[in-house]
Design a protein around this motif. Sequence first.
Motif, short mmCIF file in Angstrom:
data_model
loop_
_atom_site.label_atom_id
_atom_site.label_comp_id
_atom_site.label_asym_id
_atom_site.label_seq_id
_atom_site.Cartn_x
_atom_site.Cartn_y
_atom_site.Cartn_z
N LYS A 1 0.86 -1.34 -0.18
CA LYS A 1 0.01 0.18 0.17
C LYS A 1 0.65 1.04 0.11
CE LYS A 1 -1.09 -0.11 5.29
NZ LYS A 1 -1.56 -0.79 6.32
N ASN A 2 0.20 2.64 0.74
CA ASN A 2 0.47 3.71 0.59
C ASN A 2 0.83 4.28 -1.00
OD1 ASN A 2 0.51 3.85 3.15
ND2 ASN A 2 3.23 2.51 2.78
N ALA A 3 0.42 3.81 -1.58
CA ALA A 3 0.38 3.71 -3.24
C ALA A 3 -1.05 4.48 -4.13
CB ALA A 3 1.39 3.49 -3.79
N SER A 4 -0.50 4.35 -5.39
CA SER A 4 -2.19 4.65 -5.56
C SER A 4 -2.08 3.59 -6.12
CB SER A 4 -2.69 6.17 -6.19
OG SER A 4 -1.41 5.23 -7.70
N ALA A 5 -3.91 3.50 -7.26
CA ALA A 5 -4.23 2.23 -7.96
C ALA A 5 -2.99 1.66 -9.03
CB ALA A 5 -5.44 2.44 -8.66
N LEU A 6 -2.69 0.93 -9.28
CA LEU A 6 -1.93 0.15 -10.61
C LEU A 6 -3.10 0.26 -11.73
CD1 LEU A 6 -0.05 -2.26 -8.86
CD2 LEU A 6 0.50 -0.10 -8.67
N GLY A 7 -1.82 0.45 -12.74
CA GLY A 7 -2.68 0.37 -13.89
C GLY A 7 -3.13 -1.37 -14.41
N HIS A 8 -3.66 -1.59 -15.80
CA HIS A 8 -4.45 -2.41 -15.66
C HIS A 8 -2.81 -3.57 -16.22
CE1 HIS A 8 -6.85 -5.95 -18.16
NE2 HIS A 8 -6.17 -5.10 -19.41
N ARG A 9 -2.88 -4.90 -15.70
CA ARG A 9 -2.03 -5.83 -16.08
C ARG A 9 -0.74 -5.12 -16.27
NH1 ARG A 9 -4.09 -8.55 -20.90
NH2 ARG A 9 -6.12 -8.93 -19.46
N THR A 10 0.04 -4.51 -15.26
CA THR A 10 0.95 -4.11 -14.74
C THR A 10 1.80 -4.76 -13.58
OG1 THR A 10 0.66 -2.12 -13.68
CG2 THR A 10 0.68 -1.96 -15.82
N LEU A 11 1.15 -5.06 -12.99
CA LEU A 11 1.31 -5.75 -11.77
C LEU A 11 2.56 -7.17 -12.07
CD1 LEU A 11 1.31 -6.38 -8.69
CD2 LEU A 11 -0.48 -7.58 -8.75
N GLN A 12 3.49 -6.49 -11.39
CA GLN A 12 4.71 -7.69 -12.24
C GLN A 12 5.60 -8.51 -10.38
OE1 GLN A 12 5.90 -9.55 -15.02
NE2 GLN A 12 3.96 -7.91 -15.41
N LEU A 13 6.42 -9.12 -10.94
CA LEU A 13 7.33 -9.67 -9.60
C LEU A 13 8.66 -8.96 -10.45
CD1 LEU A 13 5.93 -13.47 -7.50
CD2 LEU A 13 6.67 -11.36 -7.10
N LEU A 14 9.54 -9.11 -9.20
CA LEU A 14 10.90 -8.01 -9.79
C LEU A 14 11.37 -8.95 -9.09
CD1 LEU A 14 12.20 -6.17 -11.21
CD2 LEU A 14 12.69 -4.70 -9.61
N SER A 15 12.39 -10.73 -9.89
CA SER A 15 12.80 -11.22 -9.32
C SER A 15 12.34 -11.68 -8.19
CB SER A 15 14.12 -10.89 -9.21
OG SER A 15 14.83 -12.40 -8.68
N ASP A 16 12.26 -12.35 -7.09
CA ASP A 16 12.23 -13.23 -6.06
C ASP A 16 11.82 -11.49 -4.70
OD1 ASP A 16 14.50 -13.19 -5.20
OD2 ASP A 16 15.07 -14.33 -4.48
N SER A 17 12.46 -10.78 -5.28
CA SER A 17 12.89 -9.70 -3.93
C SER A 17 11.97 -8.83 -3.80
CB SER A 17 14.13 -9.44 -4.29
OG SER A 17 14.93 -10.17 -4.96
#
Length: 424
Positions: free
Chosen positions: A38-54
């Motif tokens: 949290k502590n951020a706004s809504a995310l764009g369509h299908r932009t949620l990503q995992l950056l490696s395992d970190s």
Amino acid sequence: MSRITDAKEVILTSDSTGESWSAAVWDPRNGSMLSVFKNASALGHRTLQLLSDSYVLGANATKARLHIWPLNSPSPLPNIRLNTSGKVNALTCTPNGSYIIASVDEQLFIWQTCTGRLLANLTRHYQPVCCLAITKDGSLFASAGEDGLVFVWSLYKAINDKQDYSPVHTFSNHNMPVKDMHFGFGGARSRLYTVSLDRRANIYELGSGALLVSLIFEMPLTAVIVNSRESELFVGCTTGDIFQCNLHEPPRGIEQHVAKDDEKIMFRAHKSHVTALSISVDCRTLLSGSTDGAVHIWDIVSRQVLKTIEHKGPVTAAFFAKGFENFRASTLEPRLEVRNLQRTLEADDELESEDIIEVISRGRNPAEILDFQSYVGNTVNTVDSSEQEELIKQLREEIKMLKKTNASLFKYSATHILQKANDK
């Protein structure tokens, strides 16, 4: 809220409101919430990503910036600003997290994560790019836009060849916006699956660049996924229906029409168009998100909804992810560093020579580099003295170059280690 357990897989989701959190982690076994970002706004369509395992990465739905969180913290990573030149429409990253790829309008941007350097700015689409995908080995990535075009790019060529960054393949079989893409397994020889509002689901073979099959439905398509065996294809529609297609029984021709009234291949529960599809690693569970705010967890065999995770607005991302140790670690142990992103490309003459390190090609056998005979072979005894002297001269020059490279590498490493120690 429960603690994250030792589940092999978790579910990550985001919605268009971002009221309580920007993204959340769920237990696929019972649908309970495990943690939030949290502590951020809504995310764009299908932009949620995992950056490696970190880290978890996502693009702001309205502003020109990216948000990043450690996997074990609800708060964004401090002192890191990932600003972009415009609002990001699509986002992906390499599996190891080394590179971030984003689209702003018709342009593609590639950044190196550990330095924040903007390495490439690609322009080939005529209308905004709406989706990005990358192969499992990170060697190729694809972009698709409102213009209906699909380009497959070599990541290596895109960041190294500044003169000719033409795509590996260009597909123009869709005549309406492409809404989703997915790479199968196989790296540079994998298959690419695309769906479009033109009601077509196309399957391409990257080795030859051939269109293998085009499945034609009776309604516009918005999402696609294939299981790890690439035996079953799932497509989501604007009506909320999800179709299942058996790829082990291909059609005799390139085109095949799929009837909408075949109950044996349909998943029905959503009230409006499907925005996301994902399949568990064991190929037994399907995950779907929709603009109706529901994320359904399905049993594929029975086509029944096992659990439903309700959201406050249209779902913008929903996918299975590996249950990394860092999700539940008290202290994050990241595999990579993250720096502020550059917004413009650097000219070659602006780069300081001391920051450039020449690296020997990975394709070269290390044993050859250390073996003198691999350089001279049997020619020492068969060539005349003048050719021998020339060969020895070349070898000395190469040794000199290697010493210089080693010195540069030591200087670069020592400088950054000392700088990190001073920062702490």
